[in-house]
Design an enzyme around this catalytic site. Sequence first.
Site, PDB file in Angstrom:
ATOM      1  CG  PHE A  17      -8.625   3.300   4.260  1.00  0.00           C
ATOM      2  CD1 PHE A  17      -8.089   3.358   2.983  1.00  0.00           C
ATOM      3  CD2 PHE A  17      -7.784   2.975   5.313  1.00  0.00           C
ATOM      4  CE1 PHE A  17      -6.735   3.094   2.763  1.00  0.00           C
ATOM      5  CE2 PHE A  17      -6.434   2.710   5.106  1.00  0.00           C
ATOM      6  CZ  PHE A  17      -5.918   2.772   3.819  1.00  0.00           C
ATOM      7  N   PRO A  51      -3.550  12.595   2.986  1.00  0.00           N
ATOM      8  CG  PRO A  51      -5.823  12.243   2.688  1.00  0.00           C
ATOM      9  CD  PRO A  51      -4.510  11.989   2.028  1.00  0.00           C
ATOM     10  CE1 TYR A  53      -3.552   2.651   0.306  1.00  0.00           C
ATOM     11  CE2 TYR A  53      -2.402   3.368   2.291  1.00  0.00           C
ATOM     12  CZ  TYR A  53      -3.357   3.585   1.306  1.00  0.00           C
ATOM     13  OH  TYR A  53      -4.117   4.741   1.332  1.00  0.00           O
TER      14      TYR A  53
HETATM   15  P1  NDP Z   1     -13.525   4.337   1.143  1.00  0.00           P
HETATM   16  O1  NDP Z   1     -13.326   2.856   1.190  1.00  0.00           O
HETATM   17  O2  NDP Z   1     -14.546   4.940   2.029  1.00  0.00           O
HETATM   18  O3  NDP Z   1     -13.794   4.785  -0.369  1.00  0.00           O
HETATM   19  C1  NDP Z   1     -13.067   4.244  -1.441  1.00  0.00           C
HETATM   20  C2  NDP Z   1     -13.761   4.582  -2.737  1.00  0.00           C
HETATM   21  O4  NDP Z   1     -12.977   4.046  -3.829  1.00  0.00           O
HETATM   22  C3  NDP Z   1     -15.144   3.968  -2.853  1.00  0.00           C
HETATM   23  O5  NDP Z   1     -16.026   4.942  -3.368  1.00  0.00           O
HETATM   24  C4  NDP Z   1     -14.980   2.831  -3.853  1.00  0.00           C
HETATM   25  O6  NDP Z   1     -16.159   2.715  -4.632  1.00  0.00           O
HETATM   26  C5  NDP Z   1     -13.834   3.376  -4.720  1.00  0.00           C
HETATM   27  N1  NDP Z   1     -13.128   2.309  -5.415  1.00  0.00           N
HETATM   28  C6  NDP Z   1     -12.354   1.334  -4.872  1.00  0.00           C
HETATM   29  N2  NDP Z   1     -11.920   0.503  -5.822  1.00  0.00           N
HETATM   30  C7  NDP Z   1     -12.434   0.951  -7.000  1.00  0.00           C
HETATM   31  C8  NDP Z   1     -12.362   0.514  -8.335  1.00  0.00           C
HETATM   32  N3  NDP Z   1     -11.647  -0.566  -8.666  1.00  0.00           N
HETATM   33  N4  NDP Z   1     -13.009   1.206  -9.291  1.00  0.00           N
HETATM   34  C9  NDP Z   1     -13.731   2.300  -8.966  1.00  0.00           C
HETATM   35  N5  NDP Z   1     -13.840   2.784  -7.710  1.00  0.00           N
HETATM   36  C10 NDP Z   1     -13.201   2.100  -6.746  1.00  0.00           C
HETATM   37  O7  NDP Z   1     -12.097   4.961   1.466  1.00  0.00           O
HETATM   38  P2  NDP Z   1     -11.536   6.460   1.526  1.00  0.00           P
HETATM   39  O8  NDP Z   1     -12.572   7.439   1.204  1.00  0.00           O
HETATM   40  O9  NDP Z   1     -10.803   6.588   2.787  1.00  0.00           O
HETATM   41  O10 NDP Z   1     -10.447   6.368   0.352  1.00  0.00           O
HETATM   42  C11 NDP Z   1     -10.358   7.288  -0.704  1.00  0.00           C
HETATM   43  C12 NDP Z   1      -8.897   7.503  -1.042  1.00  0.00           C
HETATM   44  O11 NDP Z   1      -8.252   8.110   0.067  1.00  0.00           O
HETATM   45  C13 NDP Z   1      -8.110   6.231  -1.347  1.00  0.00           C
HETATM   46  O12 NDP Z   1      -7.268   6.482  -2.449  1.00  0.00           O
HETATM   47  C14 NDP Z   1      -7.289   6.014  -0.079  1.00  0.00           C
HETATM   48  O13 NDP Z   1      -6.115   5.312  -0.342  1.00  0.00           O
HETATM   49  C15 NDP Z   1      -7.034   7.449   0.317  1.00  0.00           C
HETATM   50  N6  NDP Z   1      -6.655   7.674   1.707  1.00  0.00           N
HETATM   51  C16 NDP Z   1      -7.471   7.272   2.730  1.00  0.00           C
HETATM   52  C17 NDP Z   1      -7.100   7.516   4.029  1.00  0.00           C
HETATM   53  C18 NDP Z   1      -7.901   7.044   5.192  1.00  0.00           C
HETATM   54  O14 NDP Z   1      -7.366   6.990   6.321  1.00  0.00           O
HETATM   55  N7  NDP Z   1      -9.167   6.721   5.032  1.00  0.00           N
HETATM   56  C19 NDP Z   1      -5.858   8.261   4.344  1.00  0.00           C
HETATM   57  C20 NDP Z   1      -5.086   8.606   3.204  1.00  0.00           C
HETATM   58  C21 NDP Z   1      -5.491   8.349   1.935  1.00  0.00           C
HETATM   59  P3  NDP Z   1     -16.818   1.338  -5.112  1.00  0.00           P
HETATM   60  O15 NDP Z   1     -16.504   0.300  -4.078  1.00  0.00           O
HETATM   61  O16 NDP Z   1     -18.275   1.671  -5.213  1.00  0.00           O
HETATM   62  O17 NDP Z   1     -16.206   1.070  -6.435  1.00  0.00           O
HETATM   63  C1  8X3 Z   2      -4.426   5.650   4.665  1.00  0.00           C
HETATM   64  C2  8X3 Z   2      -3.820   6.059   5.953  1.00  0.00           C
HETATM   65  O1  8X3 Z   2      -2.001   5.535   7.677  1.00  0.00           O
HETATM   66  O2  8X3 Z   2      -3.407   3.680   6.926  1.00  0.00           O
HETATM   67  O3  8X3 Z   2      -3.665   6.006   3.564  1.00  0.00           O
HETATM   68  O4  8X3 Z   2      -1.722   4.618   5.496  1.00  0.00           O
HETATM   69  S1  8X3 Z   2      -2.688   4.907   6.520  1.00  0.00           S
END
Ligand code: NDP
Ligand code: 8X3
Length: 252
Positions: A190, A183, A153
Amino acid sequence: MSKTILITGATSGIGKACAYQFGANENNLILVGRRNDRLQELKKDLEEKFSIRVLTLSFDVRERAQVEDAISGLTEEWKNIDVLINNAGLAVGLNKIQDGEIDDWERMIDTNVKGLLYVTRAISPNMVSRKLGHIINIGSIAGKETYPFGNVYCATKHAVDSLSKAMRIDMVEFGIKVTQIAPGAVETEFSNVRFKGDDAKADGVYVGFEPLRPEDIADAAYYCANLPKHVNINDMLIMPTAQASAGVLYKV
Ligand code: NDP
Ligand code: 8X3
């Protein structure tokens, strides 16, 4: 002035919060995700709440042909995307390399790196020809630091960090803005995905400190997207106050 914003991963978490933030400010939205039922609910709610138009595109960013067909099929009304928010992404599993699940690695690499590239490759030529556009990539603290068990990741988010710089270099002559928002811990689905549906374990991640909310990241994305033409935020690292670094969380 109303813009057209395409958000990948709009069905949950940060992407969904971005849909409400940009929608509340009179932008038209193209929402992407695999869960079409959620996309339809979102479209209905956003159009009822705000005077905007919403187009839903249900596809998997890992499927190159689906991405290309969806974007090349956009009508005149929708094809000029002003802001692309590359947000779809996930972590799956938390193992040492020697114990890693290769299927999990492939899901992360295919979604976080290749999917982001497919979408960007499909949309950026129109931005280049219009000499107008903004790409906002959602990276992570995991793209700045590598933490125990985070290996693949972290590598995918380091790739997003690098690709954000590369996109900026490649498109600077066309006035295209590229921003990475990275973030720390945000409470979304997530961790439910990372722990493969073990919701008790996922909920435990956010106990004892105040994590970021998806709306905090949407606010930042909206701020970055609405600066004067000559100003760009290249990179924004946003952490919960209680998280000093990837591995240092002050929990009480
Ligand atoms: P969520 O799991 O709440 O949302 C993830 C979103 O990505 C969903 O809408 C899902 O939609 C979509 N998704 C996943 N795989 C696919 C795919 N193959 N095709 C299309 N859509 C896809 O997580 P977050 O909102 O937290 O994550 C959003 C981003 O933020 C990610 O890139 C994550 O790595 C990043 N991030 C998150 C952090 C956290 O702590 N939460 C911190 C730092 C970064 P669906 O399943 O309907 O396709
Ligand atoms: C998501 C946050 O700290 O799990 O990118 O990598 S962390």
